[in-house]
Design a protein around this motif. Structure first.
Motif, PDB file in Angstrom:
ATOM      1  N   VAL A 197     -13.956  11.632  -8.845  1.00 53.92           N
ATOM      2  CA  VAL A 197     -13.462  10.932  -7.595  1.00 53.92           C
ATOM      3  C   VAL A 197     -14.450  11.070  -6.488  1.00 53.92           C
ATOM      4  N   THR A 198     -14.891  10.016  -5.881  1.00 53.29           N
ATOM      5  CA  THR A 198     -16.016  10.123  -4.981  1.00 53.29           C
ATOM      6  C   THR A 198     -15.043   9.687  -3.526  1.00 53.29           C
ATOM      7  N   ALA A 199     -15.485  10.183  -2.325  1.00 49.59           N
ATOM      8  CA  ALA A 199     -15.047  10.232  -1.114  1.00 49.59           C
ATOM      9  C   ALA A 199     -15.946  10.117   0.093  1.00 49.59           C
ATOM     10  N   GLY A 200     -15.721   9.698   1.201  1.00 47.74           N
ATOM     11  CA  GLY A 200     -16.586  10.043   2.353  1.00 47.74           C
ATOM     12  C   GLY A 200     -16.331  11.360   2.827  1.00 47.74           C
ATOM     13  N   GLN A 201     -16.396  11.738   4.061  1.00 47.61           N
ATOM     14  CA  GLN A 201     -16.468  12.888   4.593  1.00 47.61           C
ATOM     15  C   GLN A 201     -14.982  13.410   4.632  1.00 47.61           C
ATOM     16  N   LEU A 202     -14.633  14.454   4.331  1.00 49.82           N
ATOM     17  CA  LEU A 202     -13.290  14.970   4.116  1.00 49.82           C
ATOM     18  C   LEU A 202     -13.111  16.425   4.709  1.00 49.82           C
ATOM     19  N   LYS A 203     -12.073  16.351   5.670  1.00 49.41           N
ATOM     20  CA  LYS A 203     -12.018  17.643   6.555  1.00 49.41           C
ATOM     21  C   LYS A 203     -11.395  18.571   5.525  1.00 49.41           C
ATOM     22  N   ALA A 204     -11.380  20.017   5.938  1.00 48.53           N
ATOM     23  CA  ALA A 204     -11.021  21.262   5.250  1.00 48.53           C
ATOM     24  C   ALA A 204      -9.613  21.195   5.053  1.00 48.53           C
ATOM     25  N   THR A 205      -8.818  20.363   5.699  1.00 49.34           N
ATOM     26  CA  THR A 205      -7.411  20.217   5.636  1.00 49.34           C
ATOM     27  C   THR A 205      -6.999  19.075   4.804  1.00 49.34           C
ATOM     28  N   SER A 206      -7.994  18.238   4.320  1.00 47.99           N
ATOM     29  CA  SER A 206      -7.781  17.056   3.420  1.00 47.99           C
ATOM     30  C   SER A 206      -6.898  17.373   2.104  1.00 47.99           C
ATOM     31  N   LYS A 207      -5.908  16.711   1.853  1.00 46.61           N
ATOM     32  CA  LYS A 207      -5.070  16.853   0.777  1.00 46.61           C
ATOM     33  C   LYS A 207      -6.037  16.765  -0.467  1.00 46.61           C
ATOM     34  N   LEU A 208      -6.839  15.757  -0.621  1.00 45.34           N
ATOM     35  CA  LEU A 208      -7.562  15.739  -1.878  1.00 45.34           C
ATOM     36  C   LEU A 208      -8.566  16.795  -1.956  1.00 45.34           C
ATOM     37  N   ARG A 209      -9.008  17.129  -0.897  1.00 47.19           N
ATOM     38  CA  ARG A 209     -10.204  18.108  -0.914  1.00 47.19           C
ATOM     39  C   ARG A 209      -9.342  19.455  -1.394  1.00 47.19           C
ATOM     40  N   LYS A 210      -8.194  19.884  -0.863  1.00 45.11           N
ATOM     41  CA  LYS A 210      -7.602  21.257  -1.293  1.00 45.11           C
ATOM     42  C   LYS A 210      -7.202  21.128  -2.708  1.00 45.11           C
TER      43      LYS A 210
END
Length: 341
Positions: free
Chosen positions: A114-127
């Protein structure tokens, strides 16, 4: 799990095929895309896409059809070998389908990339990826490439024998160009050195580096900086015939002399100073400008920059009546005479 910036390049080059997935995210879409290409190629090989072992989709498609990703993960390909289900331009709106795919993933299924732009620490995808025991999340920062990353690009292009000056120039160039442009420059350099058994030198890098927009004005600027006023007239005629504008020529001269001033005023000497200037100066042109900086000295170069600034202001003044190109030519002649004093 998180991939640190130190470990990520090694993993991108040699990803683990038994992992469920990988998230690559960052603000620079080009850097993210290059890393994604590297990972997918390492996972499925150069023929993987032709053998239909790569399934592509974007975030918008996945939102419309949430089952698409899980279907791609579980599908059996006609050709044997590892498979990849790739989701591009993802964000938190597809966290649900991606969660389902990772939850249902079993060994032998397609790996989820999966690729994405900038994600915050609270992002569901990042978590999701950071907290998963069998998946990785890697942030791509806008930091300049490391020495190891530059050497890897050179290795892939088939360039092995790199001189120290050439490596210094390539390092400086990597900090000025986008990653894709830098890689194209290295590929151009590889073709330039094809069947040439001599080490890559600084001149080779200069020959392949992207041309400066003011390259056609270099002749007159070097003539001025090297105190050859008698040669200015003929070169100016050629520039006028080419349609060079007086303001553009004045600005180019200002940049040239500011670069010389930065080199001459460096506490470690002009050689160190010219190596630090941005944008970088390469090959024979760098050596030439270093000699110019030494000949002028910081004090005279400061006067030269002041004179060029005054000329630029006059060119832009509403009360200016003298022919613009004649005004610039007179300034350049004064500069060429200045270093002789």
């Amino acid at each position: 799990m998180k991939l640190s910036s130190r470990d990520a390049p090694g993993y991108f080059a040699r990803p683990e095929p038994n992992r469920a997935g990988l998230l690559i995210y960052g603000t620079d879409a080009m850097r993210v895309a290059m890393r994604r290409q590297e990972v997918i190629k390492a996972l499925i090989g150069p023929q993987g896409e032709e053998e239909m072992r790569l399934t592509r989709m974007n975030g918008a498609e996945l939102r419309k059809d949430p089952a698409m990703l899980l279907d791609a993960v579980k599908a059996q390909g006609f050709f044997p070998g590892p498979r990849v289900a790739f989701v591009e331009d993802a964000n938190d709106t597809v966290a649900g389908p991606v969660t389902d795919a990772l939850t249902e993933w079993r060994e032998g299924d397609a790996q989820v990339v999966v690729t994405a732009g900038q994600l915050k620490a609270t992002s569901k995808l990042r978590k999701l990826f950071e907290g998963h025991k069998n998946a990785f999340a890697a942030a791509i920062y806008d930091d300049p490439p490391s020495r190891a990353e530059i050497e890897e690009v050179l290795k892939k292009a088939g360039l092995k024998d790199i001189g120290s000056d050439a490596m210094r120039d390539l390092t400086a160039l990597s900090r000025e160009l986008d990653p894709g442009d830098f890689r194209q420059t290295v590929e151009k350099l590889s073709l330039y050195k094809l069947d040439d058994d001599q080490p890559v030198g600084s001149g080779d890098v200069a020959a392949c580096a992207p041309s400066s927009t003011e390259a056609e004005m270099d002749d007159v600027l070097h003539i001025v900086a090297e105190a050859r006023p008698g040669e200015i007239g003929p070169v100016m005629k050629r520039l006028r015939a080419q349609g060079v504008q007086p303001v553009g020529l004045c600005m180019a001269a200002s940049r040239h002399f500011r670069t010389l001033y930065a080199a001459a005023s460096d506490p470690n000497g002009p050689a160190q100073g010219i190596a630090r200037v941005r944008p970088p100066v390469f090959g024979p042109r760098r050596d030439r400008m270093q000699r110019q900086a030494q000949a002028w000295g910081a004090a005279k170069l400061e006067e030269a920059v002041t004179l060029l600034t005054d000329t630029d202001l006059r060119l832009r003044s509403a009360g200016q009546t003298a022919p613009d190109m004649a005004l610039v030519e007179r300034t350049l002649i004064r500069l060429a005479m200045m270093v002789r004093r």
